[in-house]
Scaffold this motif. Structure first.
Motif, PDB file in Angstrom:
ATOM      1  N   ASP A 287      71.276 105.620  36.809  1.00 34.06           N
ATOM      2  CA  ASP A 287      70.165 104.663  36.886  1.00 34.06           C
ATOM      3  C   ASP A 287      69.834 104.087  35.510  1.00 34.06           C
ATOM      4  OD1 ASP A 287      69.965 104.939  39.582  1.00 34.06           O
ATOM      5  OD2 ASP A 287      68.246 106.304  39.545  1.00 34.06           O
ATOM      6  N   ASN A 288      69.806 104.944  34.509  1.00 30.38           N
ATOM      7  CA  ASN A 288      69.503 104.481  33.148  1.00 30.38           C
ATOM      8  C   ASN A 288      70.597 103.563  32.619  1.00 30.38           C
ATOM      9  OD1 ASN A 288      67.185 105.989  33.197  1.00 30.38           O
ATOM     10  ND2 ASN A 288      68.046 107.720  32.074  1.00 30.38           N
ATOM     11  N   ILE A 289      71.843 103.893  32.938  1.00 31.14           N
ATOM     12  CA  ILE A 289      72.973 103.071  32.489  1.00 31.14           C
ATOM     13  C   ILE A 289      72.936 101.709  33.153  1.00 31.14           C
ATOM     14  CG2 ILE A 289      75.488 102.855  32.529  1.00 31.14           C
ATOM     15  CD1 ILE A 289      74.430 104.836  30.464  1.00 31.14           C
ATOM     16  N   VAL A 290      72.596 101.679  34.434  1.00 31.74           N
ATOM     17  CA  VAL A 290      72.499 100.402  35.155  1.00 31.74           C
ATOM     18  C   VAL A 290      71.386  99.542  34.561  1.00 31.74           C
ATOM     19  CG1 VAL A 290      71.876  99.356  37.364  1.00 31.74           C
ATOM     20  CG2 VAL A 290      73.534 101.228  37.297  1.00 31.74           C
ATOM     21  N   LEU A 291      70.249 100.154  34.261  1.00 33.31           N
ATOM     22  CA  LEU A 291      69.143  99.417  33.644  1.00 33.31           C
ATOM     23  C   LEU A 291      69.561  98.838  32.298  1.00 33.31           C
ATOM     24  CD1 LEU A 291      66.040 101.700  34.359  1.00 33.31           C
ATOM     25  CD2 LEU A 291      66.487  99.427  35.294  1.00 33.31           C
ATOM     26  N   LEU A 292      70.250  99.632  31.495  1.00 31.37           N
ATOM     27  CA  LEU A 292      70.713  99.168  30.190  1.00 31.37           C
ATOM     28  C   LEU A 292      71.686  98.003  30.352  1.00 31.37           C
ATOM     29  CD1 LEU A 292      70.951  99.486  27.101  1.00 31.37           C
ATOM     30  CD2 LEU A 292      72.791 101.137  27.504  1.00 31.37           C
ATOM     31  N   THR A 293      72.589  98.119  31.330  1.00 28.29           N
ATOM     32  CA  THR A 293      73.575  97.063  31.564  1.00 28.29           C
ATOM     33  C   THR A 293      72.898  95.764  31.974  1.00 28.29           C
ATOM     34  OG1 THR A 293      75.222  98.705  32.235  1.00 28.29           O
ATOM     35  CG2 THR A 293      75.647  96.415  32.848  1.00 28.29           C
ATOM     36  N   TRP A 294      71.905  95.866  32.863  1.00 27.19           N
ATOM     37  CA  TRP A 294      71.176  94.661  33.275  1.00 27.19           C
ATOM     38  C   TRP A 294      70.468  94.026  32.081  1.00 27.19           C
ATOM     39  CZ3 TRP A 294      72.342  91.898  37.099  1.00 27.19           C
ATOM     40  CH2 TRP A 294      72.647  92.412  38.358  1.00 27.19           C
ATOM     41  N   PHE A 295      69.856  94.846  31.235  1.00 26.26           N
ATOM     42  CA  PHE A 295      69.132  94.315  30.085  1.00 26.26           C
ATOM     43  C   PHE A 295      70.077  93.581  29.136  1.00 26.26           C
ATOM     44  CE2 PHE A 295      67.376  94.775  25.755  1.00 26.26           C
ATOM     45  CZ  PHE A 295      66.185  94.084  25.925  1.00 26.26           C
ATOM     46  N   ILE A 296      71.225  94.184  28.859  1.00 26.02           N
ATOM     47  CA  ILE A 296      72.198  93.559  27.965  1.00 26.02           C
ATOM     48  C   ILE A 296      72.753  92.277  28.578  1.00 26.02           C
ATOM     49  CG2 ILE A 296      74.491  93.836  26.906  1.00 26.02           C
ATOM     50  CD1 ILE A 296      73.847  96.820  26.596  1.00 26.02           C
ATOM     51  N   SER A 297      73.090  92.343  29.873  1.00 27.05           N
ATOM     52  CA  SER A 297      73.684  91.180  30.542  1.00 27.05           C
ATOM     53  C   SER A 297      72.717  90.010  30.604  1.00 27.05           C
ATOM     54  CB  SER A 297      74.124  91.562  31.957  1.00 27.05           C
ATOM     55  OG  SER A 297      75.086  92.608  31.923  1.00 27.05           O
TER      56      SER A 297
ATOM     57  N   VAL B  85      66.150  93.399  34.288  1.00 25.45           N
ATOM     58  CA  VAL B  85      65.704  94.764  34.604  1.00 25.45           C
ATOM     59  C   VAL B  85      64.703  94.737  35.757  1.00 25.45           C
ATOM     60  CG1 VAL B  85      64.392  96.745  33.732  1.00 25.45           C
ATOM     61  CG2 VAL B  85      66.154  95.684  32.297  1.00 25.45           C
ATOM     62  N   ALA B  86      63.771  93.789  35.729  1.00 24.00           N
ATOM     63  CA  ALA B  86      62.764  93.674  36.795  1.00 24.00           C
ATOM     64  C   ALA B  86      63.430  93.391  38.147  1.00 24.00           C
ATOM     65  CB  ALA B  86      61.767  92.565  36.455  1.00 24.00           C
ATOM     66  N   ASN B  87      64.449  92.535  38.151  1.00 19.44           N
ATOM     67  CA  ASN B  87      65.185  92.258  39.394  1.00 19.44           C
ATOM     68  C   ASN B  87      65.743  93.544  39.992  1.00 19.44           C
ATOM     69  OD1 ASN B  87      64.680  89.562  38.985  1.00 19.44           O
ATOM     70  ND2 ASN B  87      66.773  89.025  38.413  1.00 19.44           N
ATOM     71  N   HIS B  88      66.315  94.375  39.131  1.00 19.88           N
ATOM     72  CA  HIS B  88      66.912  95.622  39.616  1.00 19.88           C
ATOM     73  C   HIS B  88      65.845  96.591  40.114  1.00 19.88           C
ATOM     74  CE1 HIS B  88      69.536  99.107  39.909  1.00 19.88           C
ATOM     75  NE2 HIS B  88      68.678  99.775  39.156  1.00 19.88           N
ATOM     76  N   VAL B  89      64.785  96.764  39.321  1.00 19.80           N
ATOM     77  CA  VAL B  89      63.759  97.759  39.643  1.00 19.80           C
ATOM     78  C   VAL B  89      62.994  97.392  40.910  1.00 19.80           C
ATOM     79  CG1 VAL B  89      61.584  98.795  38.859  1.00 19.80           C
ATOM     80  CG2 VAL B  89      63.498  98.543  37.265  1.00 19.80           C
ATOM     81  N   PHE B  90      62.643  96.120  41.064  1.00 22.06           N
ATOM     82  CA  PHE B  90      61.755  95.718  42.156  1.00 22.06           C
ATOM     83  C   PHE B  90      62.470  95.141  43.376  1.00 22.06           C
ATOM     84  CE2 PHE B  90      59.048  95.351  38.308  1.00 22.06           C
ATOM     85  CZ  PHE B  90      58.111  96.318  38.639  1.00 22.06           C
TER      86      PHE B  90
END
Length: 321
Positions: A201-211, A81-86
């Motif tokens: 955006d929320n779906i992408v964050l969720l996907t990153w967290f799960i992955s 998630v941090a990779n995606h956000v930052f």
């Protein structure tokens, strides 16, 4: 009936590696099909999952695989998630191409490696234990099974349970829940999904967290199997992980699963036969995987791999028409 070389251990190893390749590769395919980012930092999710278990064991004395895997899931999921956000999202907002974002993921990959070496050195200075090369962890909450006189290690038992639970959970999540259907919608058509009111955006964050979480969980499980782990253990598996995902075209979870079985079979049953019949050293296992990857990239390149020779040839013919 011809007995398999090394039976039953070659079959047990084949199944074990299938479990690991599923846990490492399914999340890579899941993240790409939703975000279209070829993420080389995926190797870090595996390694940090490994070292979450290592630090819990070496510093806190943890011997519970359940605690190790849950902690590794959270650590690697938050990293993703941090990779995606930052990094990924700011680059995307600036109009960066997917190739540039892929290069950024390589930078993250290198950075995380050095950060982990630094953390291992700090932990060594604190308690005087070597974390750069850490031995197999024995967990007390996973039993050893005996089936038809064949002893199955705790890693095999845990791998079977965790892999089955993850695959079943992903299937139910993606196919039977509203949130899972939203993930599929964003994967299939991001623009239409946004028009339909799905918060991409929320779906992408969720996907990153799960992955990230699933890969980290697999890393924690790896510590009960590998004789020694190092801060580059995830890097050592990236060839197999990408090959498996490329078999799935980086978009199909089902074909990625088939790829995990295929690569595990080639590396264990295949090399056992080659060693038995032609005296090919077992150290040639990575070469077989590399040959498979090269064949895939030439014959049927995944969409995210910038195409291969047949893809370019077909595109040229279409333009000529």
């Amino acid at each position: 009936m011809v007995m398999l070389p090394g039976y039953p251990f070659s079959v047990i190893n084949f199944l074990l590696y299938t479990f690991f390749y599923l846990l490492f590769s399914i999340p890579l395919t899941l993240s790409y099909r939703t975000t279209r980012v070829i993420n080389f930092a995926h190797a870090n999710f595996i390694t940090y999952g490994i070292y979450t278990a290592v630090f819990l064991n070496g510093i806190l004395g943890n011997s519970s695989l359940f605690i190790a895997t849950i902690s590794a899931f959270l650590v690697a999921g938050i990293m993703a998630v941090a990779n995606h956000v930052f990094v990924f999202k700011p680059l995307e907002k600036r109009g960066a191409s997917m190739n540039l974002i892929m290069i950024a993921s390589m930078g993250l990959w290198i950075m995380y490696n050095y950060v982990l070496y630094m953390l291992a050195d700090i932990a060594h200075a604190m308690i005087g234990m070597n974390f750069i090369s850490y031995g197999r962890i024995t967990y007390k909450d996973v039993p050893e099974l005996v089936v038809n006189g064949v002893s199955l290690s705790p890693t095999f038992t845990a791998g079977l349970l965790y892999t089955s639970a993850i695959l079943l959970g992903l299937y139910l999540f993606l196919e039977k829940t509203i949130l899972g259907k939203a993930v599929r919608a964003v994967s299939d058509n991001p623009l239409l999904s946004e028009i339909s009111g799905i918060p991409r955006d929320n779906i992408v964050l969720l996907t990153w967290f799960i992955s990230g979480g699933i890969a980290g969980l697999g890393g924690a499980l790896w510590t009960s199997f590998s004789g020694t782990v190092t801060p580059t253990s995830g890097d050592a598996m990236i060839l197999q992980v990408f090959t498996v995902s490329f078999i799935g075209g980086l978009v199909s979870l089902l074909r990625t699963g088939i790829g995990a079985v295929a690569i595990a079979f080639i590396e264990n049953i295949g090399i056992a036969y080659l060693n038995s019949l032609f005296n090919v050293p077992t150290s040639f296992r990575p070469f077989l995987t590399f040959l498979t990857l090269l064949t895939i990239l030439i014959v049927s390149p995944p969409l995210g791999a910038a195409g291969g020779l047949p893809y370019r040839f077909r595109s040229k013919k279409v333009k000529e028409k």
